[in-house]
Structure formats: C-alpha cells, structure tokens
Write a protein that holds these residues in place. Structure first.
Motif, short mmCIF file in Angstrom:
data_model
loop_
_atom_site.label_atom_id
_atom_site.label_comp_id
_atom_site.label_asym_id
_atom_site.label_seq_id
_atom_site.Cartn_x
_atom_site.Cartn_y
_atom_site.Cartn_z
N GLN A 172 0.95 -1.29 0.02
CA GLN A 172 -0.21 0.02 0.15
C GLN A 172 0.95 1.29 -0.04
OE1 GLN A 172 -2.68 -0.18 3.35
NE2 GLN A 172 -3.87 -1.96 2.51
N SER A 173 0.18 2.34 -0.69
CA SER A 173 1.02 3.61 -0.53
C SER A 173 0.55 4.24 0.73
CB SER A 173 0.52 4.63 -1.66
OG SER A 173 -0.99 4.42 -1.60
N PRO A 174 1.24 5.27 0.99
CA PRO A 174 0.98 5.89 2.35
C PRO A 174 -0.61 6.46 2.44
CG PRO A 174 2.92 6.87 1.80
CD PRO A 174 2.46 5.88 0.62
N ASP A 175 -1.47 6.43 1.30
CA ASP A 175 -2.78 6.89 1.59
C ASP A 175 -3.71 5.65 1.69
OD1 ASP A 175 -2.80 5.72 -1.04
OD2 ASP A 175 -3.34 7.73 -1.86
N GLY A 176 -3.08 4.39 1.86
CA GLY A 176 -3.62 3.30 2.10
C GLY A 176 -4.17 2.47 0.75
N LYS A 177 -3.93 3.02 -0.51
CA LYS A 177 -4.25 2.32 -1.62
C LYS A 177 -3.12 1.58 -2.06
CE LYS A 177 -7.48 6.29 -3.02
NZ LYS A 177 -7.70 7.37 -3.92
N GLN A 237 3.19 -8.37 7.38
CA GLN A 237 2.57 -7.27 7.27
C GLN A 237 2.51 -6.58 8.83
OE1 GLN A 237 -1.89 -7.20 6.42
NE2 GLN A 237 -1.12 -6.46 4.56
N LEU A 238 2.87 -5.46 8.73
CA LEU A 238 3.06 -4.76 10.16
C LEU A 238 1.66 -4.18 10.16
CD1 LEU A 238 6.53 -2.92 10.15
CD2 LEU A 238 5.61 -5.18 11.32
N ASN A 239 0.95 -4.56 11.36
CA ASN A 239 -0.23 -3.86 11.71
C ASN A 239 -0.12 -2.85 12.92
OD1 ASN A 239 -1.48 -5.71 10.26
ND2 ASN A 239 -1.68 -7.39 11.87
N ASN A 240 0.26 -1.41 12.48
CA ASN A 240 0.65 -0.61 13.43
C ASN A 240 -0.42 0.73 13.12
OD1 ASN A 240 1.84 1.70 14.60
ND2 ASN A 240 3.63 0.23 15.07
N THR A 241 -1.01 1.05 13.95
CA THR A 241 -1.88 2.26 13.90
C THR A 241 -1.35 3.49 13.61
OG1 THR A 241 -1.98 2.59 16.38
CG2 THR A 241 -3.68 1.19 15.00
N GLN A 242 -0.03 3.58 13.77
CA GLN A 242 0.74 4.90 13.75
C GLN A 242 0.99 5.09 12.08
OE1 GLN A 242 4.61 5.14 15.80
NE2 GLN A 242 4.01 3.58 16.76
N LEU A 243 0.89 4.13 11.37
CA LEU A 243 1.07 4.16 9.71
C LEU A 243 -0.02 4.65 9.05
CD1 LEU A 243 3.06 0.70 9.02
CD2 LEU A 243 3.86 2.94 9.57
N GLY A 244 -1.41 4.20 9.38
CA GLY A 244 -2.31 4.85 8.66
C GLY A 244 -2.29 3.87 7.26
N PHE A 245 -1.48 2.96 7.11
CA PHE A 245 -1.56 2.04 5.89
C PHE A 245 -0.80 0.87 6.38
CE2 PHE A 245 2.32 4.49 5.60
CZ PHE A 245 3.12 3.36 5.08
N LYS A 246 -0.86 -0.21 5.62
CA LYS A 246 -0.17 -1.43 5.97
C LYS A 246 1.10 -1.88 5.10
CE LYS A 246 -4.33 -3.67 7.65
NZ LYS A 246 -5.24 -4.84 7.42
N HIS A 247 2.02 -2.27 5.56
CA HIS A 247 3.26 -2.41 4.72
C HIS A 247 3.76 -3.72 5.09
CE1 HIS A 247 6.65 -1.03 1.94
NE2 HIS A 247 7.48 -1.96 2.81
N ILE A 248 4.35 -4.55 4.05
CA ILE A 248 4.85 -5.93 4.09
C ILE A 248 6.38 -5.92 4.13
CG2 ILE A 248 4.82 -8.33 3.20
CD1 ILE A 248 1.81 -7.69 2.42
N GLU A 255 1.12 1.97 -7.16
CA GLU A 255 0.88 2.09 -8.42
C GLU A 255 2.60 2.42 -9.02
OE1 GLU A 255 -1.75 5.21 -9.73
OE2 GLU A 255 -3.49 4.02 -8.89
N GLY A 256 3.17 2.58 -8.16
CA GLY A 256 4.48 2.75 -8.90
C GLY A 256 5.85 2.71 -7.80
N MET A 257 7.03 2.66 -8.54
CA MET A 257 8.09 2.62 -7.68
C MET A 257 8.30 3.38 -6.27
SD MET A 257 10.88 0.40 -7.50
CE MET A 257 11.38 -0.13 -9.26
N ASP A 258 8.09 4.94 -6.72
CA ASP A 258 8.32 5.85 -5.78
C ASP A 258 6.95 5.75 -4.60
OD1 ASP A 258 10.04 7.20 -7.42
OD2 ASP A 258 8.68 8.63 -8.31
N GLU A 259 5.94 5.23 -4.91
CA GLU A 259 4.96 5.22 -3.80
C GLU A 259 5.48 4.00 -2.88
OE1 GLU A 259 0.63 6.64 -5.84
OE2 GLU A 259 1.05 4.21 -5.61
N LEU A 260 5.84 2.76 -3.42
CA LEU A 260 6.47 1.87 -2.72
C LEU A 260 7.68 2.20 -1.98
CD1 LEU A 260 6.41 -1.30 -2.06
CD2 LEU A 260 8.05 -1.67 -3.92
N TYR A 261 8.47 2.81 -2.47
CA TYR A 261 9.92 3.31 -1.44
C TYR A 261 9.43 4.50 -0.44
CZ TYR A 261 13.11 0.34 -3.79
OH TYR A 261 13.98 -0.66 -4.23
N GLU A 262 8.50 5.19 -0.84
CA GLU A 262 8.05 6.11 0.28
C GLU A 262 7.15 5.37 1.35
OE1 GLU A 262 5.12 10.01 0.90
OE2 GLU A 262 4.81 8.86 -1.33
#
Length: 331
Positions: A36-41, A169-180, A44-51
């Motif tokens: 997921q990107s930082p907005d939870g979607k 997959q980190l389930n952390n409410t600080q993020l506002g999105f999930k990241h594996i 769509e690209g490399m920049d969003e993944l690395y951010e």
C-alpha cells in the motif's frame, strides 16, 4: 553441536495468517496483500512503494527490537548477543527487475505491488530456543501478520544453508496503512558453518574472477574445479555480485552467464547475468549498438530454455532487427 538443535526448528510447523496469498483463478492473488501507498491504496509505482518503506522503517526497527528483547527475556539471555541488521532499502534496479520478472503477470497488478523485500531486516540468534521463541511471538503477537513464511530448515538452499524467511504485514496504527516487509531469522552456528565450508570460497574466488584477465581455458577449468568441490552460489549472492560489477567486467560476466547456462543448467541465473550485461553494454555503447544484437540473442536462447517462448521470440526479433539495421538490409 547436537543434531536436535536444528531438527526442532525443522519440525516446527508455522501457520501463516493469510491462508496463502493466491486467489481462486490463474494468476489471481488476494488484493489485500498488495503493498500500500501512504494513503492506504495499492501502490501504482516505485516511488510510492519506496515512500511507504521509508515511513515504515523506523517502526519496523522499534518492533523488531522489542521482539528480540522479549525472546531474550524468555530465554534468560542477553539481547546484545543477538545480532540485528537493518540494511539499506533494496536497490531500485534490482526491485524493478524482480517485479518485472516474477510478478508482472499477477492479477491485480502492477507487479511492483507484490514486492515484499524492499524493507527487510535479519536476526542472528545463538540457539534453537531463541529461534523457536521468536517464531512463537511472530505467530501470537497482533503486531505481526504473517503473510508468507519459508522454513529452509525443511527445504535448505542449494548451498545447504538453513534459515527462516518471513514476510510480515505490520499492523501498526501509527502508519495509517499496511506495509509488508521481510524478516530473516538465522542461527549463528549454521552461518558459521556456511562461511567456513562454502561461502568464503565464493567470495574469494569471484573477487579474483572479477580482477584481472587470465586465459579463458584456465578460467573455465577453475570454474569447474570450484563446482566439483561441491560449492554453490545462491540468488542473493549473485544479486550482490552483479550490483558490484561495472563496465570493465563485461567479458567476465559473459563467461559467467555461459558457465551457468552450459555447465550448471541454471538458466534463471544465466538470464540475470545477461540482463546485467545488457545494461552495461547499453550504457557503454548505446541502445542501437550492434553489440546488443549478440546479447539479445543469448538472452532469447536462455528464455527459450526457461519455457518463455513469446519473450524469447521477441528478443530474437530484436537481435535480428539490429543486425539488419547495421548490415543495411531490409527485413
């Protein structure tokens, strides 16, 4: 070292929380396990993944340090004896290549959304008790959602190396999105044996392989001698080797690709090397250089061996087009 030290880890069944990420149909995968990107979607690209990976990194560090502390508290060990490594994010070139080669056909796309090892860490434990307790915590704690796990104590690498590889997959409410991200778990005794018996041979051999020219026959004989001694490379070693190679290494990379192709039948590894040769040749000579015709030809042959007929034909056509262009003939 007692055999049981490793057998207990080998026998440990590990339940992932995803139930498998594969969907119901061909090439179908569960959308909730896309990055997921930082907005939870879905990214769509490399920049969003690395951010997203950069934002998650300090949270992974904090979470893993707590994990190690809990393991050592249970086992009555000193946490400073556990080695924790947080490498830099996976190189973008390698990430892009892996997404294209391994995940481009997944539905839903894009392939980059299925890349789980951009953010990673490794834990080097002293004992099986520590490893097993770490598995317990990863299974039980809500902070960790096990997406995939590979127990290489059950299915060792080609080198015989054994470790555990978790995609979490980190389930952390600080993020506002999930990241594996990837967590590798190693046993110090196995790492020591791996270095003593195998890995250092590769490091020393390929370092000399890339520094200075000798006759091709002598090099081939040395290659076969190393193989005959039972040594083997793995994919992570190869990736690191290729990343460190430069334009001056092009002839040696070509020999290495042919070695994998002709002597080891490791066509996937050969293709990785040819991809690196292609990049270096393009950088050195330009996209229209006749040199690329030969590289495309070898890549096409490798893809044919891998059963990827359509991609193979496309590269054969590229090789032919370049040849015709430089010969002045019409197709």
């Amino acid at each position: 070292l007692e055999v049981d030290e490793f057998q207990r880890i080998r026998a440990r069944s590990i339940q992932n929380d995803s139930g498998g990420i594969e969907g119901d149909g061909p090439y179908q995968f569960k959308a909730q396990y896309q990055q997921q990107s930082p907005d939870g979607k879905p990214v769509e690209g490399m920049d969003e993944l690395y951010e997203a990976a950069e934002i998650t990194r300090p949270i992974l560090k904090e979470t893993v340090e707590k994990l190690v502390k809990a393991v050592c508290q249970h086992c009555h060990d000193d946490p400073t004896n556990v080695e924790i490594k947080f490498p830099e994010l996976k190189g973008r070139e390698r990430a892009s290549r892996k997404a294209e080669d391994d995940y481009a056909g997944r539905i839903p796309g894009p392939g980059i959304a299925w890349l789980y090892d951009v953010l990673r860490c490794s834990l080097l434990f002293q004992s099986a008790d520590q490893v097993l307790k770490c598995i317990d915590i990863l299974e039980q704690e809500e902070a960790f959602h096990i997406v995939k796990v590979q127990n290489r104590f059950q299915t060792p690498a080609l080198t015989g190396y054994r470790d555990l590889n978790f995609h979490i997959q980190l389930n952390n409410t600080q993020l506002g999105f999930k990241h594996i991200c990837e967590i590798q778990i190693h046993h110090r005794a196995i790492q020591f044996l791996d270095y003593t018996l195998t890995t250092h041979k590769f490091y020393e051999y390929f370092r000399s392989y890339f520094s200075g020219a000798t006759g091709s026959l002598e090099e081939r004989l040395n290659d076969l001698k190393l193989i005959g001694e039972g040594a083997a490379v793995d994919e992570s070693f190869l990736d690191e080797l290729l990343e460190q190679s430069g334009e001056e290494d092009r002839p040696r990379l070509r020999r290495l690709a042919k070695l994998f192709e002709e002597q080891l039948c490791e066509h996937g590894w050969a293709y990785k090397v040819w991809e690196r040769v292609l990049l270096l040749e393009t950088t050195s000579s330009g996209e229209d250089s006749v040199v690329l015709s030969e590289v495309y030809y070898y890549m096409a042959g490798t893809l044919k061996q891998l059963g990827q007929v359509e991609r193979s034909l496309a590269l054969y056509q590229k090789a032919l087009d370049i040849r015709l262009e430089h010969s002045g003939e019409d197709p």
